[in-house]
Write a protein that holds these residues in place. Structure first.
Motif, PDB file in Angstrom:
ATOM      1  N   LEU A  37       1.097  -8.879  -4.354  1.00 53.40           N
ATOM      2  CA  LEU A  37       2.096  -8.121  -3.605  1.00 53.40           C
ATOM      3  C   LEU A  37       3.424  -8.857  -3.690  1.00 53.40           C
ATOM      4  O   LEU A  37       3.493 -10.054  -3.388  1.00 53.40           O
ATOM      5  CB  LEU A  37       1.674  -7.986  -2.143  1.00 53.40           C
ATOM      6  N   VAL A  38       4.464  -8.163  -4.125  1.00 53.51           N
ATOM      7  CA  VAL A  38       5.807  -8.731  -4.159  1.00 53.51           C
ATOM      8  C   VAL A  38       6.659  -7.939  -3.189  1.00 53.51           C
ATOM      9  O   VAL A  38       6.702  -6.703  -3.239  1.00 53.51           O
ATOM     10  CB  VAL A  38       6.418  -8.699  -5.580  1.00 53.51           C
ATOM     11  N   ILE A  39       7.322  -8.651  -2.299  1.00 54.76           N
ATOM     12  CA  ILE A  39       8.197  -8.031  -1.299  1.00 54.76           C
ATOM     13  C   ILE A  39       9.630  -8.419  -1.629  1.00 54.76           C
ATOM     14  O   ILE A  39       9.963  -9.599  -1.670  1.00 54.76           O
ATOM     15  CB  ILE A  39       7.830  -8.497   0.119  1.00 54.76           C
ATOM     16  N   ARG A  40      10.455  -7.397  -1.890  1.00 54.06           N
ATOM     17  CA  ARG A  40      11.868  -7.630  -2.172  1.00 54.06           C
ATOM     18  C   ARG A  40      12.679  -7.192  -0.971  1.00 54.06           C
ATOM     19  O   ARG A  40      12.647  -6.021  -0.569  1.00 54.06           O
ATOM     20  CB  ARG A  40      12.303  -6.847  -3.418  1.00 54.06           C
ATOM     21  N   THR A  47       0.949   0.657   4.038  1.00 56.29           N
ATOM     22  CA  THR A  47       0.107   1.855   4.099  1.00 56.29           C
ATOM     23  C   THR A  47       0.329   2.728   2.872  1.00 56.29           C
ATOM     24  O   THR A  47      -0.620   3.241   2.275  1.00 56.29           O
ATOM     25  CB  THR A  47       0.417   2.653   5.378  1.00 56.29           C
ATOM     26  N   THR A  48       1.578   2.872   2.465  1.00 56.99           N
ATOM     27  CA  THR A  48       1.906   3.701   1.311  1.00 56.99           C
ATOM     28  C   THR A  48       1.332   3.127   0.021  1.00 56.99           C
ATOM     29  O   THR A  48       0.672   3.844  -0.732  1.00 56.99           O
ATOM     30  CB  THR A  48       3.433   3.857   1.177  1.00 56.99           C
ATOM     31  N   ARG A  97       7.624  -2.782  11.412  1.00 54.73           N
ATOM     32  CA  ARG A  97       7.350  -1.348  11.203  1.00 54.73           C
ATOM     33  C   ARG A  97       7.522  -0.972   9.738  1.00 54.73           C
ATOM     34  O   ARG A  97       6.694  -0.258   9.163  1.00 54.73           O
ATOM     35  CB  ARG A  97       8.273  -0.491  12.069  1.00 54.73           C
ATOM     36  N   ASP A  98       8.601  -1.466   9.120  1.00 57.66           N
ATOM     37  CA  ASP A  98       8.841  -1.156   7.713  1.00 57.66           C
ATOM     38  C   ASP A  98       7.739  -1.740   6.829  1.00 57.66           C
ATOM     39  O   ASP A  98       7.276  -1.085   5.896  1.00 57.66           O
ATOM     40  CB  ASP A  98      10.210  -1.681   7.272  1.00 57.66           C
ATOM     41  N   ARG A 112       2.389  -0.530  -7.852  1.00 60.65           N
ATOM     42  CA  ARG A 112       2.721   0.621  -7.006  1.00 60.65           C
ATOM     43  C   ARG A 112       3.892   0.228  -6.136  1.00 60.65           C
ATOM     44  O   ARG A 112       3.976  -0.901  -5.669  1.00 60.65           O
ATOM     45  CB  ARG A 112       1.533   1.001  -6.130  1.00 60.65           C
ATOM     46  N   ARG A 113       4.778   1.168  -5.871  1.00 57.64           N
ATOM     47  CA  ARG A 113       6.022   0.857  -5.184  1.00 57.64           C
ATOM     48  C   ARG A 113       6.168   1.690  -3.928  1.00 57.64           C
ATOM     49  O   ARG A 113       5.850   2.875  -3.926  1.00 57.64           O
ATOM     50  CB  ARG A 113       7.176   1.140  -6.139  1.00 57.64           C
ATOM     51  N   ALA A 114       6.655   1.040  -2.886  1.00 60.29           N
ATOM     52  CA  ALA A 114       7.020   1.740  -1.649  1.00 60.29           C
ATOM     53  C   ALA A 114       8.272   1.062  -1.112  1.00 60.29           C
ATOM     54  O   ALA A 114       8.418  -0.162  -1.216  1.00 60.29           O
ATOM     55  CB  ALA A 114       5.895   1.664  -0.625  1.00 60.29           C
ATOM     56  N   SER A 115       9.158   1.843  -0.538  1.00 61.17           N
ATOM     57  CA  SER A 115      10.396   1.246  -0.034  1.00 61.17           C
ATOM     58  C   SER A 115      10.745   1.784   1.340  1.00 61.17           C
ATOM     59  O   SER A 115      10.283   2.844   1.758  1.00 61.17           O
ATOM     60  CB  SER A 115      11.548   1.506  -1.011  1.00 61.17           C
ATOM     61  N   SER A 116      11.565   1.006   1.997  1.00 63.81           N
ATOM     62  CA  SER A 116      12.116   1.388   3.293  1.00 63.81           C
ATOM     63  C   SER A 116      13.579   0.953   3.287  1.00 63.81           C
ATOM     64  O   SER A 116      14.090   0.497   2.264  1.00 63.81           O
ATOM     65  CB  SER A 116      11.350   0.703   4.420  1.00 63.81           C
ATOM     66  N   ARG A 117      14.209   1.052   4.427  1.00 60.54           N
ATOM     67  CA  ARG A 117      15.610   0.656   4.527  1.00 60.54           C
ATOM     68  C   ARG A 117      15.785  -0.851   4.344  1.00 60.54           C
ATOM     69  O   ARG A 117      16.820  -1.309   3.882  1.00 60.54           O
ATOM     70  CB  ARG A 117      16.140   1.080   5.900  1.00 60.54           C
TER      71      ARG A 117
END
Length: 124
Positions: A89-92, A114-115, A107-108, A22-27
């Protein structure tokens, strides 16, 4: 520092998370989460959540990349309890993460966690 049991070290896990997760992104970052099919390891104990980081040269030079990775690792270690047990969980990190404050990264990260955690029950 993340304990060794919570680290993703093999390329196959990184690949699976980025392709199937599952993917979620921010700035400042993109998160990929693969929920565990089984929350127990071969010994019958609950498998811990495992986290991996991808910080490319697009983020900056080696000093900047290492600083971003240390910040993200510290932020994630404080949020281990909110990551589903047995998941990967992979954080790019994105280039904007190099100039972002701790508060912005936090915050991001919270928003993206959460998403992706909310999407867990949704079909893939």
């Amino acid at each position: 520092m993340l304990p060794a049991a919570h680290r993703v070290t093999d390329a196959a896990s990184f690949r699976e998370a980025t392709r199937r997760g599952r993917r979620a992104s921010s700035r400042t970052m993109v998160l990929h989460l693969v929920a565990a099919d089984s929350a127990a390891d071969e010994t019958g104990r609950a498998a811990p959540a495992r986290i991996g980081f991808v910080v490319s040269k697009a983020v900056g030079g080696s000093v900047v990349r290492n600083r971003v990775q240390r910040r993200l690792r510290h932020l994630v270690s404080a949020r281990l309890s909110s990551i589903p047990v047995g998941s990967v969980l992979v954080i790019r990190a994105l280039p904007a993460s190099a100039a972002s404050s701790w508060a912005r990264l936090g915050r991001d990260l919270d928003s993206c966690l959460t998403t992706v955690a909310g999407q867990r029950g949704a079909p893939a």
